[in-house]
Design an enzyme around this catalytic site. Structure first.
Site, mmCIF file in Angstrom:
data_model
loop_
_atom_site.group_PDB
_atom_site.id
_atom_site.type_symbol
_atom_site.label_atom_id
_atom_site.label_comp_id
_atom_site.label_asym_id
_atom_site.label_seq_id
_atom_site.Cartn_x
_atom_site.Cartn_y
_atom_site.Cartn_z
ATOM 1 N N GLU A 208 0.887 -1.176 0.000
ATOM 2 C CA GLU A 208 0.000 0.000 0.000
ATOM 3 C C GLU A 208 0.914 1.211 0.000
ATOM 4 O O GLU A 208 1.441 1.602 1.044
ATOM 5 C CB GLU A 208 -0.894 -0.018 1.257
ATOM 6 N N CYS A 242 -2.174 9.579 2.274
ATOM 7 C CA CYS A 242 -1.693 8.931 1.042
ATOM 8 C C CYS A 242 -2.577 9.260 -0.154
ATOM 9 O O CYS A 242 -2.098 9.333 -1.273
ATOM 10 C CB CYS A 242 -1.596 7.431 1.228
HETATM 11 P P1 NAD Z 1 8.122 4.829 4.962
HETATM 12 O O1 NAD Z 1 8.155 3.975 3.746
HETATM 13 O O2 NAD Z 1 9.264 5.733 5.220
HETATM 14 O O3 NAD Z 1 7.980 3.896 6.277
HETATM 15 C C1 NAD Z 1 6.988 2.931 6.425
HETATM 16 C C2 NAD Z 1 7.468 1.841 7.370
HETATM 17 O O4 NAD Z 1 8.599 1.215 6.823
HETATM 18 C C3 NAD Z 1 7.853 2.323 8.761
HETATM 19 O O5 NAD Z 1 7.373 1.416 9.731
HETATM 20 C C4 NAD Z 1 9.374 2.313 8.719
HETATM 21 O O6 NAD Z 1 9.965 2.040 9.974
HETATM 22 C C5 NAD Z 1 9.678 1.204 7.740
HETATM 23 N N1 NAD Z 1 10.912 1.422 6.979
HETATM 24 C C6 NAD Z 1 11.479 2.611 6.650
HETATM 25 N N2 NAD Z 1 12.599 2.424 5.908
HETATM 26 C C7 NAD Z 1 12.728 1.087 5.778
HETATM 27 C C8 NAD Z 1 13.693 0.274 5.119
HETATM 28 N N3 NAD Z 1 14.740 0.784 4.461
HETATM 29 N N4 NAD Z 1 13.518 -1.066 5.160
HETATM 30 C C9 NAD Z 1 12.473 -1.620 5.813
HETATM 31 N N5 NAD Z 1 11.539 -0.884 6.469
HETATM 32 C C10 NAD Z 1 11.665 0.445 6.447
HETATM 33 O O7 NAD Z 1 6.746 5.603 4.888
HETATM 34 P P2 NAD Z 1 6.176 6.725 5.863
HETATM 35 O O8 NAD Z 1 6.990 7.949 5.736
HETATM 36 O O9 NAD Z 1 5.991 6.142 7.218
HETATM 37 O O10 NAD Z 1 4.730 6.960 5.247
HETATM 38 C C11 NAD Z 1 4.464 7.861 4.219
HETATM 39 C C12 NAD Z 1 4.302 7.143 2.901
HETATM 40 O O11 NAD Z 1 3.359 6.094 3.034
HETATM 41 C C13 NAD Z 1 3.739 8.049 1.813
HETATM 42 O O12 NAD Z 1 4.371 7.759 0.608
HETATM 43 C C14 NAD Z 1 2.273 7.657 1.757
HETATM 44 O O13 NAD Z 1 1.653 7.942 0.527
HETATM 45 C C15 NAD Z 1 2.349 6.204 2.041
HETATM 46 N N6 NAD Z 1 1.099 5.735 2.603
HETATM 47 C C16 NAD Z 1 0.332 4.875 1.862
HETATM 48 C C17 NAD Z 1 -0.880 4.452 2.356
HETATM 49 C C18 NAD Z 1 -1.760 3.513 1.595
HETATM 50 O O14 NAD Z 1 -2.668 2.952 2.186
HETATM 51 N N7 NAD Z 1 -1.546 3.303 0.302
HETATM 52 C C19 NAD Z 1 -1.314 4.889 3.604
HETATM 53 C C20 NAD Z 1 -0.501 5.749 4.317
HETATM 54 C C21 NAD Z 1 0.704 6.153 3.814
#
Ligand code: NAD
Length: 453
Positions: A208, A242
């Site tokens: 997602e 998002c």
């Molecule tokens: P992110 O990808 O930075 O982090 C998400 C999760 O991944 C966190 O728990 C983080 O600890 C983990 N993570 C971060 N880097 C990682 C790595 N290198 N390897 C493994 N895990 C890692 O995202 P964010 O900043 O928390 O959220 C914002 C993003 O999420 C935006 O792009 C938004 O559009 C998207 N989002 C999508 C939805 C959806 O339902 N489609 C909902 C909410 C947010």
């Protein structure tokens, strides 16, 4: 780091208890009760981490979870029934079924922007499908992460459902383990890393993700309604949604009327939210600085102000933004809305197609043909005609992306389906045996041709 946890859950899964309908319903009831009993804990944590007001937190985090649990409980028995399918003539005597079986031990990695909802909504799917689960909330909302971890770990056995706190290192350690399913919500960049990790074991997964979701305002739109609903979707959670409208494409004939209506909505929003201290803040200094740098990438039409001390950026509308600027190349994820005008709808198609498939798309118009044409011509995860964001808040619609905005979907039945493998079973009769199957010759081939072709 977490190998023992994953192994214990696997052993527990093999005991089979999680597959029972009564067990699943009981766990969903418990989840509901635990969420309700700890609402204040979540509200306090959301206020600390994001300055999210109780009312906004209820509507955008808790309410959706209650809705999802109620909907799931109501339909679960039906969903779990083996699905009978038709039998081909070549299979006379047998019966075909699709059985939904839980994947096993699933891993749920959540982001920070709706940190409660986005950790628990997939968990509802995991539980309803009969899985064990490990949940990893986001480190960027540490109070919420602690609250989620305490609530889950104080009420559910470790071998069934468990939450672990941590950042990249912990997340990667989890991804190294042989989970049976991965449900990731987050950015496109990290989504790619998650998929790479999953590919080592070919672990099935849902991604997602995010992206740049356009909103189109046609000359035949009801302008006041469009402005109100666009302002709602864009400035909710300070744009850190998002499916928030990322950029606006407005028909040139209605640009001025629309901007005046949008300005009115923004002033109302200021009165209702900002002046009352109820405006969500930007999650971190790093995110705040990135957004502030975007403010110089266009000409400010509305807003533009910010407060570093409060990590607040006022609702802002920009024009004359270069299409190759970072503002138009990255997902904005903040309360800044660049506006572009168009004359012909084909210009809109060209602009949207130049970018990866968006997670959401919105079109405002009273012209039904135009709306249908847009839906037909552009690929995106999901969206609305004459609204924003609301398509994700119903358990009756699958929610997910396409292309770079993600793969797979959830909510309602789709959450159950996401965490289930559809196992095909053929139950064959032993009462008779069709001889043609064993004897292949000219005669049987001609009979089969008649039956099949
Ligand atoms: P992110 O990808 O930075 O982090 C998400 C999760 O991944 C966190 O728990 C983080 O600890 C983990 N993570 C971060 N880097 C990682 C790595 N290198 N390897 C493994 N895990 C890692 O995202 P964010 O900043 O928390 O959220 C914002 C993003 O999420 C935006 O792009 C938004 O559009 C998207 N989002 C999508 C939805 C959806 O339902 N489609 C909902 C909410 C947010």
């Amino acid at each position: 780091m977490f190998a023992d946890l994953q192994l214990k859950q696997k052993e527990y899964f093999y005991r089979g208890e999680t597959k029972d309908l009564e067990f699943r319903l009981k766990q969903l009831d418990k989840l509901y009760e635990v969420l309700k009993a700890n609402e204040d804990l979540f509200f306090d944590a959301l206020a600390k981490d994001l300055n999210k007001s109780k009312d906004e937190a209820y509507v955008t985090e808790m309410m959706l979870l209650y809705q999802e649990i109620n909907h799931t409980k109501k339909h679960l028995e039906e969903w779990m029934k083996p699905e009978k399918v038709k039998t081909a003539i070549s299979h006379t005597g047998s019966q075909g079924y699709i059985q939904h079986e839980p994947y096993g031990v699933s891993l749920i990695i959540a982001p920070w922007n709706y940190p409660v909802q986005l950790a628990f909504a997939p968990l509802i799917g995991a539980v309803s499908a009969g899985n064990c689960a490990v949940v990893k909330p986001s480190e960027l909302t540490p109070n919420v992460s602690r609250a989620i971890t305490n609530v889950i770990n104080n009420h559910f056995p470790k071998e069934y459902i468990h939450a672990v706190e941590g950042a990249v290192e912990e997340s990667q350690a989890l991804l190294d383990l042989p989970f049976d399913y991965i449900f990731f919500t987050g950015s496109v960049a990290v989504g790619k890393k998650v998929m790479e990790a999953a590919s080592k074991r070919l672990t099935p997964l849902t991604l997602e993700l995010g992206g740049k979701s356009p909103v189109i305002v046609d000359k035949e739109a009801k302008i006041d309604v469009a402005a109100k609903r666009i302002a709602f979707g864009k400035f909710l959670n300070a744009g850190q949604t998002c499916v928030a409208p990322d950029y606006l494409l407005v028909h040139q004939e209605v640009k001025h009327e629309f901007l005046a209506a949008l300005n009115k909505e923004i002033q109302r929003f200021k009165k209702d939210k900002i002046n009352k201290g109820k405006y969500v803040r930007i999650v971190s200094e790093r995110h705040f600085e990135r957004l502030v740098s975007f403010l110089d990438e266009g000409e400010t039409l509305i807003g533009g102000g910010y407060s570093e001390a409060a990590l607040r950026i006022n609702p802002t509308v920009l024009q004359n933004v270069a299409l190759d600027s970072p503002l138009m190349e990255e997902e904005i994820f903040g309360p800044i809305l660049p506006i572009f005008t168009y004359e012909k709808i084909e210009e809109v198609y060209a602009m949207v197609r130049e970018r990866p498939n968006p997670l959401a798309l919105y079109v405002f118009t009273e012209n039904k043909d135009l709306a249908d044409q847009v839906l037909e011509n552009l690929s995106f995860g999901g969206g609305c005609v004459n609204d924003t964001v609301m398509h994700l808040a119903t358990p009756h619609l699958p929610f997910g992306g396409v292309g770079e905005s993600g793969m797979g979907a959830y909510h309602g039945f789709e959450s159950f389906a996401a965490f289930s493998h559809r196992k095909s079973i053929l139950k064959q009769t032993t009462k008779f045996d069709l001889a043609v199957r064993y004897k292949q010759n000219k005669f049987t081939t001609s009979v089969l041709r008649k039956l099949v072709e």
